[in-house]
Design a protein around this motif. Sequence first.
Motif, PDB file in Angstrom:
ATOM      1  N   ALA A 269       0.830  -1.207   0.000  1.00 17.88           N
ATOM      2  CA  ALA A 269       0.000   0.000   0.000  1.00 17.88           C
ATOM      3  C   ALA A 269       0.867   1.260   0.000  1.00 17.88           C
ATOM      4  N   ASP A 270       1.956   1.251   0.769  1.00 22.18           N
ATOM      5  CA  ASP A 270       2.825   2.422   0.847  1.00 22.18           C
ATOM      6  C   ASP A 270       3.496   2.693  -0.502  1.00 22.18           C
ATOM      7  N   VAL A 271       3.925   1.629  -1.181  1.00 20.48           N
ATOM      8  CA  VAL A 271       4.511   1.786  -2.509  1.00 20.48           C
ATOM      9  C   VAL A 271       3.480   2.367  -3.475  1.00 20.48           C
ATOM     10  N   ARG A 273       0.964   4.273  -2.892  1.00 23.33           N
ATOM     11  CA  ARG A 273       0.757   5.710  -2.633  1.00 23.33           C
ATOM     12  C   ARG A 273       1.925   6.533  -3.160  1.00 23.33           C
ATOM     13  N   HIS A 274       3.142   6.030  -3.009  1.00 26.67           N
ATOM     14  CA  HIS A 274       4.328   6.790  -3.431  1.00 26.67           C
ATOM     15  C   HIS A 274       4.461   6.871  -4.952  1.00 26.67           C
ATOM     16  N   ILE A 275       3.843   5.956  -5.661  1.00 23.46           N
ATOM     17  CA  ILE A 275       3.917   6.019  -7.128  1.00 23.46           C
ATOM     18  C   ILE A 275       2.632   6.601  -7.720  1.00 23.46           C
ATOM     19  N   ASP A 276       1.792   7.190  -6.844  1.00 20.97           N
ATOM     20  CA  ASP A 276       0.531   7.817  -7.270  1.00 20.97           C
ATOM     21  C   ASP A 276      -0.417   6.811  -7.933  1.00 20.97           C
ATOM     22  N   ARG A 277      -0.449   5.601  -7.394  1.00 18.02           N
ATOM     23  CA  ARG A 277      -1.404   4.603  -7.869  1.00 18.02           C
ATOM     24  C   ARG A 277      -2.159   3.992  -6.680  1.00 18.02           C
ATOM     25  N   PRO A 278      -2.867   4.830  -5.915  1.00 17.50           N
ATOM     26  CA  PRO A 278      -3.611   4.294  -4.761  1.00 17.50           C
ATOM     27  C   PRO A 278      -4.696   3.296  -5.177  1.00 17.50           C
ATOM     28  N   ASP A 279      -5.090   3.350  -6.446  1.00 23.71           N
ATOM     29  CA  ASP A 279      -6.119   2.405  -6.907  1.00 23.71           C
ATOM     30  C   ASP A 279      -5.660   0.955  -6.823  1.00 23.71           C
ATOM     31  N   LEU A 280      -4.338   0.744  -6.804  1.00 27.73           N
ATOM     32  CA  LEU A 280      -3.816  -0.618  -6.744  1.00 27.73           C
ATOM     33  C   LEU A 280      -3.905  -1.233  -5.355  1.00 27.73           C
ATOM     34  N   ILE A 281      -4.122  -0.373  -4.334  1.00 25.77           N
ATOM     35  CA  ILE A 281      -4.166  -0.877  -2.965  1.00 25.77           C
ATOM     36  C   ILE A 281      -5.306  -1.872  -2.790  1.00 25.77           C
ATOM     37  N   ASP A 282      -6.473  -1.528  -3.323  1.00 26.33           N
ATOM     38  CA  ASP A 282      -7.648  -2.392  -3.180  1.00 26.33           C
ATOM     39  C   ASP A 282      -7.901  -3.257  -4.406  1.00 26.33           C
ATOM     40  N   ASP A 283      -6.957  -3.279  -5.313  1.00 24.21           N
ATOM     41  CA  ASP A 283      -7.099  -4.129  -6.496  1.00 24.21           C
ATOM     42  C   ASP A 283      -7.129  -5.594  -6.035  1.00 24.21           C
ATOM     43  N   PRO A 284      -8.178  -6.350  -6.397  1.00 22.58           N
ATOM     44  CA  PRO A 284      -8.281  -7.744  -5.920  1.00 22.58           C
ATOM     45  C   PRO A 284      -7.103  -8.627  -6.335  1.00 22.58           C
ATOM     46  N   ARG A 285      -6.373  -8.230  -7.370  1.00 27.79           N
ATOM     47  CA  ARG A 285      -5.197  -9.016  -7.763  1.00 27.79           C
ATOM     48  C   ARG A 285      -4.092  -8.953  -6.727  1.00 27.79           C
ATOM     49  N   GLY A 324       9.661   1.032   3.067  1.00 24.95           N
ATOM     50  CA  GLY A 324      10.411  -0.182   2.763  1.00 24.95           C
ATOM     51  C   GLY A 324      11.812   0.088   2.249  1.00 24.95           C
ATOM     52  N   PRO A 325      12.714  -0.901   2.343  1.00 24.20           N
ATOM     53  CA  PRO A 325      14.100  -0.736   1.882  1.00 24.20           C
ATOM     54  C   PRO A 325      14.194  -0.580   0.362  1.00 24.20           C
ATOM     55  N   TRP A 326      14.935   0.421  -0.083  1.00 26.30           N
ATOM     56  CA  TRP A 326      15.175   0.666  -1.493  1.00 26.30           C
ATOM     57  C   TRP A 326      16.487   1.434  -1.613  1.00 26.30           C
ATOM     58  N   ALA A 327      17.003   1.521  -2.810  1.00 24.11           N
ATOM     59  CA  ALA A 327      18.225   2.299  -3.027  1.00 24.11           C
ATOM     60  C   ALA A 327      18.335   2.684  -4.490  1.00 24.11           C
ATOM     61  N   PRO A 328      18.916   3.845  -4.762  1.00 30.51           N
ATOM     62  CA  PRO A 328      19.284   4.155  -6.146  1.00 30.51           C
ATOM     63  C   PRO A 328      20.489   3.305  -6.536  1.00 30.51           C
ATOM     64  N   VAL A 329      20.528   2.842  -7.770  1.00 26.47           N
ATOM     65  CA  VAL A 329      21.696   2.110  -8.251  1.00 26.47           C
ATOM     66  C   VAL A 329      22.703   3.151  -8.738  1.00 26.47           C
ATOM     67  N   GLN A 330      23.792   3.315  -7.987  1.00 24.17           N
ATOM     68  CA  GLN A 330      24.747   4.393  -8.236  1.00 24.17           C
ATOM     69  C   GLN A 330      26.051   3.861  -8.813  1.00 24.17           C
TER      70      GLN A 330
END
Length: 403
Positions: A269-271, A273-285, A324-330
């Motif tokens: 859910a947090d991801v 929201r951060h990518i501006d796709r809150p519709d995916l939170i309740d997506d049954p998939r 959640g844990p993430w990083a730019p690939v530098q």
Amino acid sequence: MSGGPLEGVRVLEVAMYGFVPSAGGVLADWGADVVKVEHAVHGDPQRGLRQTGTMRVEGDPNPNFAHANRGKRSIGIDMSHPDGREVIYEIARNSDVFLTSFLPGHRAKFGIDVDDLRAVNPKIIYARGSALGPRGPESTRGGYDMTAFWSRAGTAASLTPPDVEGMISPPGPAYGDTISGTNLAGGIAAALVKLGRTGEPSVVDVSLLGSGVWALGHGIALSAHLGEPMVAAKTGVHGSPANPLTGLYRTADGRYLSLVMLQAEKFWADVCRHIDRPDLIDDPRFATGADITANTGQAVEILREVIATRTLAEWSERFTTLSGPWAPVQDSYQVVSDGQVTANDYLVDTGELKVAASPVQFDVVSAAARPAPEFAAQTEEVLLELGLTWERVIELKTTGAIT
């Protein structure tokens, strides 16, 4: 040498190239007085290393030498000369640790093997770095990190995708050398503790092969248990077949984000929201962890499409609040200006160069790295400290025993 936990410890280093000298560099960072013995005429061959892949260094200072040799004192000695060998023994009498990369035959030839050094200093810790270990039929063979650490210990094959011809090379110069050198420095520190507690000196061994096996230890343990090798994913394949939040995603400017959120349901859910796709939170998939796993392929395609709409810098700014844990690939140059690297002093200035700090901090402070020595710059200084007269130093120079 002040301020470090090894202040007052003297290390006599007879070593070349990257691996064992990097152990001496770490010990110097920790406060030890590291006296580096170099060939009386040619010095450590690492000084002449100028070309590294596509990168070339002209003149001095040379990062290829400074990385492993920061903070030491250099003395030029011809160990094949009887008087030069006596100088080695004199320094050893006043040292706590002898550190060497020389192969067994050369240690015997120059009179610097364990028994030789223990004859002049029974309490000296003898530390040696090798390619393939101190035992077995190949113990007398030499090697480099590319051969013993990277290729033989399994990393190259485990990292190279099956659709790539040949093998993926190490990511930079002295990669396995530096990791193995830190292992050796840690072993020496443990031996110093034992010496102080029991009065018994140790022989410390670290090899490039052993360090490589340890670095890949988790995967090797799995292989030993399951009876099969680790196989890298094909190029371009998402990182996990069962988790869309573990893998690489390409950004609009051709860079990558690395996501490693092992509990996909927790962070989904947090991801979204951060990518501006809150519709995916309740997506049954993607309603439960099991659903996310079952529909990983669809989730990956959605995330790829969305993340490809913004640059790495834009996502890095947006993801500062991502839980959640993430990083730019530098790349290596971007690391130089990374704010977290700067905040923790993971790069330090020697006064001549900016170099990587050795990875252990004491009392939340990075060791203050000092410049690498010029060739044989402290020869007279070290010998005079041992009590030799100027007349004797000049005599040794005249005979060619020292630089």
